[in-house]
Design a protein around this motif. Structure first.
Motif, PDB file in Angstrom:
ATOM      1  N   GLY A   1      31.595 135.592 106.572  1.00 19.26           N
ATOM      2  CA  GLY A   1      30.460 136.322 107.120  1.00 19.26           C
ATOM      3  C   GLY A   1      30.003 135.871 108.482  1.00 19.26           C
ATOM      4  N   GLY A   2      30.573 134.810 108.998  1.00 20.30           N
ATOM      5  CA  GLY A   2      30.187 134.342 110.314  1.00 20.30           C
ATOM      6  C   GLY A   2      30.611 135.318 111.406  1.00 20.30           C
ATOM      7  N   ALA A   3      29.891 135.287 112.519  1.00 21.14           N
ATOM      8  CA  ALA A   3      30.181 136.208 113.615  1.00 21.14           C
ATOM      9  C   ALA A   3      29.483 135.750 114.882  1.00 21.14           C
ATOM     10  CB  ALA A   3      29.735 137.619 113.249  1.00 21.14           C
ATOM     11  N   LEU A   4      29.776 136.442 115.967  1.00 28.31           N
ATOM     12  CA  LEU A   4      29.065 136.276 117.227  1.00 28.31           C
ATOM     13  C   LEU A   4      27.972 137.338 117.269  1.00 28.31           C
ATOM     14  CD1 LEU A   4      28.628 135.318 120.158  1.00 28.31           C
ATOM     15  CD2 LEU A   4      30.485 136.881 120.826  1.00 28.31           C
ATOM     16  N   VAL A   5      26.720 136.893 117.392  1.00 29.09           N
ATOM     17  CA  VAL A   5      25.598 137.822 117.418  1.00 29.09           C
ATOM     18  C   VAL A   5      24.636 137.422 118.519  1.00 29.09           C
ATOM     19  CG1 VAL A   5      25.751 138.365 114.959  1.00 29.09           C
ATOM     20  CG2 VAL A   5      24.281 136.495 115.720  1.00 29.09           C
ATOM     21  N   GLN A   6      23.752 138.357 118.851  1.00 32.66           N
ATOM     22  CA  GLN A   6      22.735 138.079 119.863  1.00 32.66           C
ATOM     23  C   GLN A   6      21.508 137.432 119.232  1.00 32.66           C
ATOM     24  OE1 GLN A   6      21.980 141.813 121.874  1.00 32.66           O
ATOM     25  NE2 GLN A   6      23.689 141.479 123.271  1.00 32.66           N
TER      26      GLN A   6
ATOM     27  N   SER B   1      16.409 136.583 112.381  1.00 34.38           N
ATOM     28  CA  SER B   1      15.811 136.043 113.608  1.00 34.38           C
ATOM     29  C   SER B   1      16.624 134.868 114.144  1.00 34.38           C
ATOM     30  CB  SER B   1      14.364 135.609 113.342  1.00 34.38           C
ATOM     31  OG  SER B   1      13.598 136.688 112.870  1.00 34.38           O
ATOM     32  N   LEU B   2      17.900 135.062 114.258  1.00 35.22           N
ATOM     33  CA  LEU B   2      18.784 133.977 114.670  1.00 35.22           C
ATOM     34  C   LEU B   2      18.490 133.517 116.086  1.00 35.22           C
ATOM     35  CD1 LEU B   2      22.032 135.229 112.973  1.00 35.22           C
ATOM     36  CD2 LEU B   2      21.007 132.968 112.634  1.00 35.22           C
ATOM     37  N   LYS B   3      18.647 132.215 116.279  1.00 35.17           N
ATOM     38  CA  LYS B   3      18.399 131.583 117.571  1.00 35.17           C
ATOM     39  C   LYS B   3      19.681 130.906 118.049  1.00 35.17           C
ATOM     40  CE  LYS B   3      13.738 130.336 115.993  1.00 35.17           C
ATOM     41  NZ  LYS B   3      12.790 129.203 115.788  1.00 35.17           N
ATOM     42  N   ALA B   4      19.718 130.617 119.329  1.00 32.58           N
ATOM     43  CA  ALA B   4      20.885 129.943 119.885  1.00 32.58           C
ATOM     44  C   ALA B   4      21.147 128.624 119.183  1.00 32.58           C
ATOM     45  CB  ALA B   4      20.690 129.724 121.380  1.00 32.58           C
ATOM     46  N   GLU B   5      20.099 127.944 118.788  1.00 24.34           N
ATOM     47  CA  GLU B   5      20.260 126.649 118.123  1.00 24.34           C
ATOM     48  C   GLU B   5      20.782 126.750 116.689  1.00 24.34           C
ATOM     49  OE1 GLU B   5      17.542 127.772 119.756  1.00 24.34           O
ATOM     50  OE2 GLU B   5      15.681 127.136 118.754  1.00 24.34           O
ATOM     51  N   ASP B   6      20.936 127.958 116.190  1.00 27.72           N
ATOM     52  CA  ASP B   6      21.572 128.150 114.891  1.00 27.72           C
ATOM     53  C   ASP B   6      23.099 128.171 115.007  1.00 27.72           C
ATOM     54  OD1 ASP B   6      18.968 130.494 114.151  1.00 27.72           O
ATOM     55  OD2 ASP B   6      19.127 128.423 113.407  1.00 27.72           O
ATOM     56  N   THR B   7      23.600 128.166 116.208  1.00 27.52           N
ATOM     57  CA  THR B   7      25.039 128.179 116.422  1.00 27.52           C
ATOM     58  C   THR B   7      25.688 126.942 115.815  1.00 27.52           C
ATOM     59  OG1 THR B   7      24.880 129.488 118.451  1.00 27.52           O
ATOM     60  CG2 THR B   7      26.861 128.132 118.173  1.00 27.52           C
ATOM     61  N   ALA B   8      26.663 127.167 114.946  1.00 32.00           N
ATOM     62  CA  ALA B   8      27.319 126.064 114.237  1.00 32.00           C
ATOM     63  C   ALA B   8      28.395 126.639 113.319  1.00 32.00           C
ATOM     64  CB  ALA B   8      26.310 125.277 113.403  1.00 32.00           C
TER      65      ALA B   8
ATOM     66  N   VAL C   1      29.288 130.630 113.137  1.00 31.47           N
ATOM     67  CA  VAL C   1      28.174 131.482 113.551  1.00 31.47           C
ATOM     68  C   VAL C   1      27.841 131.121 114.983  1.00 31.47           C
ATOM     69  CG1 VAL C   1      25.741 132.041 113.222  1.00 31.47           C
ATOM     70  CG2 VAL C   1      27.235 131.731 111.232  1.00 31.47           C
ATOM     71  N   THR C   2      27.902 132.102 115.866  1.00 33.29           N
ATOM     72  CA  THR C   2      27.573 131.894 117.263  1.00 33.29           C
ATOM     73  C   THR C   2      26.475 132.869 117.650  1.00 33.29           C
ATOM     74  OG1 THR C   2      29.844 131.217 117.753  1.00 33.29           O
ATOM     75  CG2 THR C   2      28.441 131.810 119.620  1.00 33.29           C
ATOM     76  N   VAL C   3      25.387 132.310 118.158  1.00 36.88           N
ATOM     77  CA  VAL C   3      24.255 133.134 118.586  1.00 36.88           C
ATOM     78  C   VAL C   3      24.133 132.990 120.095  1.00 36.88           C
ATOM     79  CG1 VAL C   3      21.816 133.651 118.281  1.00 36.88           C
ATOM     80  CG2 VAL C   3      23.138 132.644 116.387  1.00 36.88           C
ATOM     81  N   SER C   4      24.430 134.077 120.793  1.00 35.44           N
ATOM     82  CA  SER C   4      24.458 134.020 122.250  1.00 35.44           C
ATOM     83  C   SER C   4      24.231 135.411 122.819  1.00 35.44           C
ATOM     84  CB  SER C   4      25.807 133.477 122.721  1.00 35.44           C
ATOM     85  OG  SER C   4      25.899 133.524 124.135  1.00 35.44           O
TER      86      SER C   4
END
Length: 128
Positions: A8-13, A85-92, A124-127
């Motif tokens: 389920g991981g992905a690149l999201v904003q 409400s994903l944040k950049a710091e959730d990237t991992a 999971v990448t939030v960018s």
């Protein structure tokens, strides 16, 4: 091989939502408290959330409280992590694991040494 499989991981904003899934290969999840962990580059693997064996007990790290929701469907042998409400710091890379000491109604996120059946993780990448 007995292990958990994350997906389920992905690149999201920033501000987006994702739902991660954790399913078991070779065994049933019913008997285990399941924890979600994450590890960002250069950081230690940290506990994010846990759910007790019957799903009634949950717990969250302060950094995700109010944004993430953990749940489980034992009939489907799957645990979920809804992330809003994903944040950049959730990237991992996000991992799930089974707690060797499990209870039906309560859980705490214990140090990772207390867990097993680790999977390969899902990115999971939030960018923006």
């Amino acid at each position: 091989q007995l292990q958990l499989v994350e997906s389920g991981g992905a690149l999201v904003q920033p501000g987006a939502s994702l739902r991660l899934s954790c399913s078991a290969s070779g065994f049933t999840l019913d008997y285990y408290t399941i924890g979600w962990f994450r590890q960002a580059p250069g950081n230690e693997r940290e506990g994010v959330s846990c759910v007790s064996t019957n799903g009634s007990g949950t717990n969250y790290a302060d950094s995700v409280k109010g944004r993430f929701t953990i749940s489980r469907d034992n009939a489907k042998n799957t645990v979920y992590l809804q992330m809003n409400s994903l944040k950049a710091e959730d990237t991992a890379v996000y991992y799930c694991a089974a707690d060797w000491k499990s209870y039906p109604n309560i859980c705490t996120v214990r140090p990772k040494e207390h867990y097993g059946f680790w999977g390969q993780g899902t990115q999971v990448t939030v960018s923006s």
